[in-house]
Design an enzyme around this catalytic site. Structure first.
Site, PDB file in Angstrom:
ATOM      1  N   HIS A  51       0.865  -1.192   0.000  1.00  0.00           N
ATOM      2  CA  HIS A  51       0.000   0.000   0.000  1.00  0.00           C
ATOM      3  C   HIS A  51       0.900   1.240   0.000  1.00  0.00           C
ATOM      4  O   HIS A  51       0.823   2.066   0.915  1.00  0.00           O
ATOM      5  CB  HIS A  51      -0.920   0.041   1.242  1.00  0.00           C
ATOM      6  CG  HIS A  51      -2.117  -0.858   1.128  1.00  0.00           C
ATOM      7  ND1 HIS A  51      -2.854  -1.232   2.223  1.00  0.00           N
ATOM      8  CD2 HIS A  51      -2.713  -1.427   0.068  1.00  0.00           C
ATOM      9  CE1 HIS A  51      -3.850  -2.011   1.838  1.00  0.00           C
ATOM     10  NE2 HIS A  51      -3.787  -2.146   0.528  1.00  0.00           N
ATOM     11  N   HIS A 101     -11.635  -9.197  -6.678  1.00  0.00           N
ATOM     12  CA  HIS A 101     -11.334  -7.907  -6.036  1.00  0.00           C
ATOM     13  C   HIS A 101     -10.535  -7.067  -7.023  1.00  0.00           C
ATOM     14  O   HIS A 101      -9.643  -7.573  -7.705  1.00  0.00           O
ATOM     15  CB  HIS A 101     -10.528  -8.205  -4.769  1.00  0.00           C
ATOM     16  CG  HIS A 101     -10.105  -7.017  -3.974  1.00  0.00           C
ATOM     17  ND1 HIS A 101     -10.803  -5.832  -3.930  1.00  0.00           N
ATOM     18  CD2 HIS A 101      -9.041  -6.855  -3.130  1.00  0.00           C
ATOM     19  CE1 HIS A 101     -10.182  -4.994  -3.118  1.00  0.00           C
ATOM     20  NE2 HIS A 101      -9.115  -5.583  -2.627  1.00  0.00           N
ATOM     21  N   GLU A 128      -8.575  -4.363  -6.376  1.00  0.00           N
ATOM     22  CA  GLU A 128      -7.362  -3.653  -5.955  1.00  0.00           C
ATOM     23  C   GLU A 128      -6.175  -4.135  -6.798  1.00  0.00           C
ATOM     24  O   GLU A 128      -6.106  -5.298  -7.210  1.00  0.00           O
ATOM     25  CB  GLU A 128      -7.105  -3.857  -4.451  1.00  0.00           C
ATOM     26  CG  GLU A 128      -6.113  -2.824  -3.915  1.00  0.00           C
ATOM     27  CD  GLU A 128      -6.063  -2.728  -2.394  1.00  0.00           C
ATOM     28  OE1 GLU A 128      -6.724  -3.517  -1.698  1.00  0.00           O
ATOM     29  OE2 GLU A 128      -5.339  -1.828  -1.900  1.00  0.00           O
ATOM     30  N   ASP A 167      -3.216  -5.092  -6.580  1.00  0.00           N
ATOM     31  CA  ASP A 167      -2.355  -6.254  -6.327  1.00  0.00           C
ATOM     32  C   ASP A 167      -2.976  -7.543  -6.858  1.00  0.00           C
ATOM     33  O   ASP A 167      -2.286  -8.551  -6.983  1.00  0.00           O
ATOM     34  CB  ASP A 167      -2.011  -6.390  -4.837  1.00  0.00           C
ATOM     35  CG  ASP A 167      -3.200  -6.273  -3.916  1.00  0.00           C
ATOM     36  OD1 ASP A 167      -4.163  -5.577  -4.272  1.00  0.00           O
ATOM     37  OD2 ASP A 167      -3.173  -6.876  -2.823  1.00  0.00           O
ATOM     38  N   HIS A 205     -12.379  -6.173   1.931  1.00  0.00           N
ATOM     39  CA  HIS A 205     -12.340  -4.876   2.605  1.00  0.00           C
ATOM     40  C   HIS A 205     -12.649  -3.705   1.671  1.00  0.00           C
ATOM     41  O   HIS A 205     -12.511  -2.552   2.070  1.00  0.00           O
ATOM     42  CB  HIS A 205     -10.949  -4.678   3.241  1.00  0.00           C
ATOM     43  CG  HIS A 205      -9.843  -4.536   2.221  1.00  0.00           C
ATOM     44  ND1 HIS A 205      -9.012  -3.444   2.218  1.00  0.00           N
ATOM     45  CD2 HIS A 205      -9.451  -5.288   1.166  1.00  0.00           C
ATOM     46  CE1 HIS A 205      -8.137  -3.531   1.242  1.00  0.00           C
ATOM     47  NE2 HIS A 205      -8.383  -4.648   0.575  1.00  0.00           N
ATOM     48  N   ASP A 221      -8.699 -11.378  -0.279  1.00  0.00           N
ATOM     49  CA  ASP A 221      -7.883 -10.824   0.818  1.00  0.00           C
ATOM     50  C   ASP A 221      -8.188 -11.481   2.169  1.00  0.00           C
ATOM     51  O   ASP A 221      -7.285 -11.635   3.003  1.00  0.00           O
ATOM     52  CB  ASP A 221      -8.126  -9.315   0.945  1.00  0.00           C
ATOM     53  CG  ASP A 221      -7.332  -8.501  -0.060  1.00  0.00           C
ATOM     54  OD1 ASP A 221      -6.256  -8.964  -0.496  1.00  0.00           O
ATOM     55  OD2 ASP A 221      -7.782  -7.401  -0.409  1.00  0.00           O
ATOM     56  N   TYR A 278      -2.361  -8.634   9.658  1.00  0.00           N
ATOM     57  CA  TYR A 278      -3.198  -8.322   8.493  1.00  0.00           C
ATOM     58  C   TYR A 278      -4.594  -7.918   8.952  1.00  0.00           C
ATOM     59  O   TYR A 278      -5.162  -6.916   8.511  1.00  0.00           O
ATOM     60  CB  TYR A 278      -3.260  -9.570   7.595  1.00  0.00           C
ATOM     61  CG  TYR A 278      -3.816  -9.336   6.224  1.00  0.00           C
ATOM     62  CD1 TYR A 278      -2.971  -9.039   5.160  1.00  0.00           C
ATOM     63  CD2 TYR A 278      -5.177  -9.427   5.971  1.00  0.00           C
ATOM     64  CE1 TYR A 278      -3.475  -8.830   3.887  1.00  0.00           C
ATOM     65  CE2 TYR A 278      -5.682  -9.222   4.703  1.00  0.00           C
ATOM     66  CZ  TYR A 278      -4.828  -8.923   3.675  1.00  0.00           C
ATOM     67  OH  TYR A 278      -5.328  -8.716   2.414  1.00  0.00           O
ATOM     68  N   HIS A 332      -3.285 -13.756  -0.674  1.00  0.00           N
ATOM     69  CA  HIS A 332      -1.930 -13.462  -0.171  1.00  0.00           C
ATOM     70  C   HIS A 332      -1.508 -14.585   0.761  1.00  0.00           C
ATOM     71  O   HIS A 332      -2.307 -15.036   1.597  1.00  0.00           O
ATOM     72  CB  HIS A 332      -1.901 -12.169   0.655  1.00  0.00           C
ATOM     73  CG  HIS A 332      -2.240 -10.929  -0.115  1.00  0.00           C
ATOM     74  ND1 HIS A 332      -1.426 -10.420  -1.106  1.00  0.00           N
ATOM     75  CD2 HIS A 332      -3.285 -10.084  -0.021  1.00  0.00           C
ATOM     76  CE1 HIS A 332      -1.984  -9.314  -1.588  1.00  0.00           C
ATOM     77  NE2 HIS A 332      -3.110  -9.094  -0.952  1.00  0.00           N
TER      78      HIS A 332
HETATM   79 FE1  FEO Z   1      -7.316  -5.451  -1.176  1.00  0.00          FE
HETATM   80 FE2  FEO Z   1      -4.771  -7.678  -1.538  1.00  0.00          FE
HETATM   81  O1  FEO Z   1      -5.845  -6.226  -2.002  1.00  0.00           O
END
Ligand code: FEO
Length: 397
Positions: free
Chosen positions: A23, A79, A81, A83, A145, A164, A192, A225
């Site tokens: 981030h 998701h 985002e 990543d 999230h 996530d 996390y 992750h």
């Molecule tokens: Fe919310 Fe691993 O990105």
């Protein structure tokens, strides 16, 4: 690199051993991370999530070693985002017409990121997508999230692709929860949760109970992750339920910054007072300016009470203390107690500023705080010891 998780299910992600900040510069990743992408091959072939954009060429080249790209029928974007979606532009440049299944919010986010009119297919909770002999069932996980987040469940293999949720920032070639160091695994999992999911705890609780109520078998949880939960996979869901439920260990965290050691000495005297009164409580001290922010947030998450200290400077507080207080406000910790302390030379506003911010952030103040003038003398140190004893005695009221 790729590896087989089950017959016809292959991990095709990226292990990022170098990552130390995530981030931007916001989240420390001492153990690296991974961006997990999964290829599910049935009568139709689905790719679930991709990797961070900086690895997109490598990702697609690696994927091509496993499957000809024109054999991919379906892309699932759990998701948006970066990543997890970052390699979509590279991938979709090869297969532009392949449908991307995501939530309604996912379409907004993906369009917002990449400004492309890909073949989006909107799904919602309970929708089924047949791959031939197996189905993918989608479960929206709004604000877990991001507004677009969702999970996908693969029938017959009983795998939950949770994105996530249940992830950890760990780089490991061992890949599975039962193979890695358990202390490291749970340290990264709670970090996390504390740093990313705390504000959404009530939604976490609701969503996990909703999924458990479906009473579907879960043989494996594949997050996006870190390692895959295959041994007792629901243990991490049980942990999440604990963490979402006003979690606190028998710990008090004392976090401060200090210019000439006066506030540090106060912190140590307060700790002495607490431990004189309660030998069981785990008191931990951190100089905020010298501590890793995200590790400190994790310690605060584990605490039943937090004492924050700063000397007064320019009628305010030290910048490192202000920064952690701002972070604490955003994370919306529940059911935690707090107090302020600090030394001062002339105006002495720090404890009021800290107390106000703690109260505004949802912490229950134990008292009005303690301040000591100039360099704390013996009497001042005794006052701090008494302050600590009083906190230990009254904490459970
Ligand atoms: Fe919310 Fe691993 O990105």
């Amino acid at each position: 690199m790729s590896f087989k998780i089950k017959e016809n299910i292959t991990w095709v992600g990226k292990i990022d051993w170098e990552l130390r900040k995530f981030h931007g510069e916001e989240y420390s990743t001492h153990r690296g991370s991974s961006y997990n992408s999964y290829l599910v091959q049935d009568e139709k072939t689905a790719l679930i999530d991709t990797v961070w954009g900086k690895f997109s060429k490598e990702f697609v080249q690696n994927l091509e070693k496993k499957i000809s790209l024109d054999k991919i029928d379906i892309v699932i974007a759990n998701h948006a985002e970066s990543d997890h979606s970052g390699a979509l532009p590279e991938l979709m440049s090869h297969i532009p017409d392949v449908p991307i299944y995501c939530t309604k919010n996912g379409v907004n986010s993906l369009k917002g990121h990449y400004h492309q009119d890909w073949n989006f297919q909107v799904v919602k909770t309970g929708d089924k997508l047949s791959l031939g002999s197996k189905d993918l069932i989608f479960i929206e996980a709004q604000m877990l999230h991001w507004p677009d987040s969702m999970m996908s469940y693969l029938t017959k293999d009983n795998i939950l692709f949770s994105n996530d949720a249940f992830g950890q920032h760990i780089a490991s070639e061992l890949m599975y929860n039962d193979l890695v160091d358990q202390a490291e695994l749970f340290q990264e999992a709670i970090k996390y949760y504390a740093n990313i999911l705390t504000p959404f705890s009530s939604l976490v609780d609701k969503k996990i109970k909703e999924v458990l109520a479906l009473k579907v078998a879960v043989d494996m949880i594949c997050p996006s992750h870190g390692v895959i939960w295959r041994k007792n996979p629901l243990q991490i869901a049980e942990k999440y339920l604990q963490w979402a439920g006003n979690y606190a260990e028998n710990q008090i965290t004392i976090a401060y910054d200090s210019m000439w050691d006066g506030t540090r000495r106060m912190a140590e005297a307060i700790a002495q007072g607490i431990t004189q009164e309660d030998q069981a409580v785990n008191v931990k001290l951190f100089n905020i300016a010298r501590s890793d922010k995200n590790d400190l947030i994790t310690e605060i998450f584990k605490s039943k009470a937090v004492l924050i200290g700063s000397p007064t400077i320019n009628k305010g507080i030290l910048s490192a203390v202000a920064a952690i207080l701002e972070e604490m406000k955003g994370l919306k910790f529940m059911n935690k107690k707090a107090a302020a302390f600090g030394c001062y030379g002339w105006s002495g506003e720090s404890i009021k500023i800290i107390s106000d911010k703690l109260e505004e952030s949802g912490f229950r103040l134990l008292n009005d705080g303690i301040r000591e003038k100039w360099n704390p003398d013996n009497q001042a140190m005794d006052n701090c010891i008494f302050f600590g004893k009083d906190i230990a005695l009254n904490l459970n009221d």
